[in-house]
Design an enzyme around this catalytic site. Structure first.
Site, PDB file in Angstrom:
ATOM      1  CG  LEU A 124      -1.863   1.225   1.667  1.00 17.75           C
ATOM      2  CD1 LEU A 124      -2.630   1.565   0.316  1.00 17.75           C
ATOM      3  CD2 LEU A 124      -2.775   0.992   2.879  1.00 17.75           C
ATOM      4  CG  HIS A 293      -0.486   0.042  19.779  1.00 18.18           C
ATOM      5  ND1 HIS A 293      -0.342   0.029  21.001  1.00 18.18           N
ATOM      6  CD2 HIS A 293      -0.094  -1.041  19.097  1.00 18.18           C
ATOM      7  CE1 HIS A 293       0.429  -0.858  21.476  1.00 18.18           C
ATOM      8  NE2 HIS A 293       0.851  -1.857  20.353  1.00 18.18           N
ATOM      9  CB  SER A 344      -6.592   0.759  21.075  1.00 13.14           C
ATOM     10  OG  SER A 344      -7.218   0.291  19.963  1.00 13.14           O
ATOM     11  CD  GLU A 530       4.603  -2.715  22.092  1.00 16.89           C
ATOM     12  OE1 GLU A 530       3.495  -2.431  22.092  1.00 16.89           O
ATOM     13  OE2 GLU A 530       4.801  -3.762  21.533  1.00 16.89           O
ATOM     14  CE1 TYR A 569       1.812  -3.534  24.647  1.00 17.82           C
ATOM     15  CE2 TYR A 569       2.853  -5.545  23.843  1.00 17.82           C
ATOM     16  CZ  TYR A 569       2.131  -4.582  23.583  1.00 17.82           C
ATOM     17  OH  TYR A 569       1.487  -4.508  22.498  1.00 17.82           O
ATOM     18  CG  ASP A 702       5.860   1.304  -4.877  1.00 19.33           C
ATOM     19  OD1 ASP A 702       6.549   2.353  -4.380  1.00 19.33           O
ATOM     20  OD2 ASP A 702       6.519   0.190  -4.816  1.00 19.33           O
ATOM     21  CB  SER A 704       0.630   7.274  -3.966  1.00 16.84           C
ATOM     22  OG  SER A 704       1.770   8.086  -4.811  1.00 16.84           O
ATOM     23  CB  THR A 707      -0.964   3.435  -6.069  1.00 17.76           C
ATOM     24  OG1 THR A 707       0.050   3.507  -4.881  1.00 17.76           O
ATOM     25  CG2 THR A 707      -1.148   4.621  -6.963  1.00 17.76           C
TER      26      THR A 707
END
Length: 770
Positions: A124, A293, A344, A530, A569, A702, A704, A707
């Site tokens: 992506l 996250h 979250s 974390e 964590y 790719d 972007s 796209t």
């Protein structure tokens, strides 16, 4: 009916369950035997040499590197003298750089959710390493902060980056003044770790991806180094609403009420921004820290991308780098991670996906489907829409803070670092009582997952007793955990005693990094994991108070998460008692946070009292020479009979309206080949025909967000590649085409050859009306 762990602990096994246990044990034994064949068993551990215990390591020590089959050895070179820097100004030398670090986008796990089968199948957006170098006017002191669009920094990654920097720059960039921080996107490739638990979760080590990441990180630092120029740094802070929920609110409530009363929210809503400009006020870059996250893209996603924080960086860089393609241009914007452990972005909260009822309870469980159907959702119509909604909010707030930043950061630069054996830290609880950290172990609730991505097993968060079924499986395969480790981790019921597992390499790190760099009155605390919201607050306050007690008043302290080595964590001692996911994943036991606070206070004191040179370096971490190779084999690509790579299988339509999706499918080849042969920097371009010049202009690649590149794997080396362009409303009307760039693997005798190819769709028209 909901089955509680306590009841499960008392039941006996049925004949069917006993049979299943036997089958599972036999299958696992066979699997372990097969995996063993993938290892070279001689001499698999050694210290990673080349970093001395002082601030400026001597050049006489050499680096010990693995064989070229695992890691490319960096040759030692003679460094050239630094060019003289302009010194007569007030401010800092500032350099910014960005480089691609995507790695392979197919045939590899995505790192973060730990979900079996969530392999990459395309892209992506590209992933980037963004580097920022700050140097005092005379160049005597420097600090480097790098934010990387990956799940987390692995110890192996950091050690190799430092090794290469040493060969290029000598003692200029070192373990103490270079911070590597992962953004924590859960949609980046795995396979770049050296500890066995992460290697198994990655389905092997991918040298292809590892090398790509290392090269990208080093290149971003090299670009920043070359771009150093006099400038100024400004700081600004502001509150961000509408982007977060605490995904373990019942754990947060375990913290003292008097402590919780000091805060208006169970998440940290403050964004901190550093603005960097040259002496003429021209924009150079931005670093933003905010606790969120990057899991807007959920565990059904198969496209490599940088999630919500990556979209925020994309929007800001797009606005500042006008007329440049994504990933290009001089302005660099990093949206770095902070204490995001229990935070979250799926702000609609957890609901049972079968009934729609809320499952916001201590066990994150639904009446019918248990924990596996309790999931949280973001604000959008789908995960991509949610990603962009939240990324846009982060972008808008960062842009606002950047625009109105007027408080200048001034003062000297400093840095402090130590390696620490986290399994053996004595923690002072008060003036008379001490406790100890533990060998690493994971609790049952680790396997439960979270509301952002359930674990898939019928184990609920908040499990505080062992489950005989899983204990039997574990004991048969891995052996029983010792009484010592079980006692140390109480009330955590130990599911995996990773600190006692060492085949073929240790399963978890013992040696971790603690590090602080300061830029005047601004301090970056580099945390190797974390932190939950309250854990981060306690660490920030402790570091700030330590600075103040030694004369450095009014320090702004930020937590930079996922730095240098990954250790899961860190929950507070009180949150640890509830044993939800974050607590079960606190691998060094209930006093982990107190140990870290103690260690970071040592660094703060050393900086404040100018005694950093007296700090011991601590025990050097190991560097494993042999790692399990990827379980997904490399095979030659094949095109259908009568077809060639790049031939069109499904053509574009002759005309599209803005807002529609232009799509074309080609005869494809495995995209992971492109991480080895980098002839093409992109898998695709969208190009517009310019009538005046009679040339094609690239308007998207790719990187972007408009796209998509989907790879469809077939049998015997056959595959298809589908490219989509989601035509934005702002697209200009005219004639367009979509191009595909790939690499195919061809077997030539005993050595594979990777060949580049390219293709193009037919032309099509984009209009605003029919």
């Amino acid at each position: 009916m909901e089955v509680h762990a306590g009841k499960m602990a008392k039941r006996t096994f049925s004949t069917l369950e006993s049979f299943l246990i036997f089958i599972l044990v036999m299958m696992t034994a066979i699997t372990v035997a097969l995996l063993s064949l993938l290892f070279i068993t001689s001499g698999n551990i050694e210290n990673h040499k080349g970093f001395s215990s002082t601030q400026n390591p001597p050049t006489t020590k050499s680096s010990t590197a693995p064989p070229s089959s695992v890691l490319t050895t960096t040759k030692s070179v003679t460094t050239t003298p630094e060019p003289p820097l302009f010194q007569n100004f007030s401010g800092y030398h500032i350099g910014v750089g960005r480089a691609d670090c995507t790695g392979q986008v197919a045939d590899i796990n995505l790192m973060g959710y730990g979900k079996n089968g969530q392999n990459a199948r395309g892209i992506l957006t590209r992933l980037y390493s963004r580097a920022f170098i700050m140097a005092e006017p005379d160049g005597s002191n420097r600090t480097v902060f790098v934010s990387v669009d990956i799940g987390m920094i692995s110890q192996r990654l950091r050690l190799e980056v430092l090794n290469r920097l040493k060969s290029m720059y000598g003692s200029l960039y070192r373990r103490d003044n270079v911070i590597l921080s992962g953004t924590h996107t859960h949609s980046g490739p795995a396979g770049y770790f050296q500890y066995t638990l992460f290697v198994l979760a990655s389905e092997g080590f991918s040298n292809r991806t590892f090398q790509y990441m290392v090269t990208g990180i080093v290149k971003s630092i090299e670009i920043a180094h070359k771009n150093l120029k006099p400038g100024k740094i400004f700081i600004n802070k502001g509150m961000v609403d509408g982007t977060q929920i605490n995904r373990s609110p019942s754990s947060y409530l375990q913290n003292p009420q008097s402590e919780r009363a000091r805060y208006s929210s169970n998440t940290d809503k403050e964004m901190v921004v550093l603005k960097m400009v040259d002496l003429n006020g021209n924009d150079l870059g931005l670093i933003s820290w905010f606790a969120l996250h990057p899991v807007s893209m959920n565990n059904t996603n198969h496209l490599v991308n940088s999630d919500n924080v990556g979209y925020a960086a994309y929007l800001l860089e797009k606005e500042k780098n006008k007329r440049y393609l994504p990933g290009e241009g001089p302005y660099v914007a990093a949206f770095a991670s902070s204490n995001l452990g229990d935070v979250s972005p799926n702000i609609l909260g957890p609901h049972c996906i079968d009934t729609g009822e809320s499952c916001d309870n201590a066990n994150s469980s639904c009446p019918l489907g248990g924990p596996n159907v309790c999931m949280a959702a973001g604000p959008g119509r789908d995960m991509l829409d949610s990603t962009q909604i939240l990324g846009r909010i982060l972008f808008q707030k960062a842009k606002e803070l950047y625009t109105f930043a007027t408080q200048e950061v001034t003062g000297p630069l400093a840095s402090a670092h130590q390696w620490v054996n986290m399994t053996d830290v004595t923690v002072w609880l008060n003036s008379t009582h001490t406790a100890k950290t533990c060998k690493p172990a994971l609790g049952y609730s680790f396997a439960a997952g979270t509301i952002d991505g359930p674990g898939g097993l019928n184990i609920t968060q908040g499990t505080t007793e062992g489950i005989p079924f899983w204990e039997t499986i574990r004991d048969q395969i891995l052996g029983k955990p010792s009484e010592e480790i079980k006692e140390c981790h109480k009330p955590k019921p130990v599911l995996l005693h990773t600190g006692e597992l060492s085949y073929p390499n240790p399963w978890h790190p013992d040696i971790v990094d603690v590090q602080i760099i300061t830029i005047g009155s601004f301090a970056i605390t580099a945390f190797p994991g974390e932190l939950t919201t309250m854990s981060g607050r306690r660490l920030r306050e402790a570091v700030q108070a330590e600075f103040a007690s030694y004369g450095m008043q009014n320090m702004t302290v930020v937590i930079s998460g996922l730095c240098n080595v990954y250790t899961h964590y860190v929950a507070t001692y009180e949150e640890y008692q509830a044993q939800r996911y974050e607590a079960a994943s606190t691998i060094y036991g209930p006093h982990t946070l107190s140990a870290y606070i103690q260690l970071f206070k040592v660094l703060a004191k050393a900086i404040a009292t100018d005694t950093v040179a007296n700090l011991s370096s601590g025990p050097e971490p190991p560097f494993f020479k042999q790692l399990m190779i990827s379980l997904i084999p490399n095979i030659a690509d094949a095109a259908p009979i009568g077809k060639n790579f790049g031939d069109i299988l499904v053509p574009v339509k002759p005309r599209y309206k803005v807002g529609e999706i232009a799509e074309v499918t080609f005869v494809g080849a495995n995209p992971k080949n492109s991480a080895e042969n980098r002839t093409h920097p992109t898998f695709l371009t969208v190009e517009k025909y310019k009538n005046i010049s009679e040339t094609w202009e690239i308007v998207h690649n790719d990187a972007s967000w408009e796209t998509r590149f989907y790879w469809h794997k077939g049998l015997a080396g056959h595959s298809n590649a589908t490219i989509q362009w989601h035509i934005p409303e702002t697209a200009e009307t005219g004639i367009y085409r979509i191009r595909y760039f790939g690499h195919n693997r061809k077997q030539h005798l005993f050595n594979p050859i990777i060949l580049a190819f390219e293709s193009s769709s037919s032309t099509f028209e984009v209009t605003t009306i029919w």
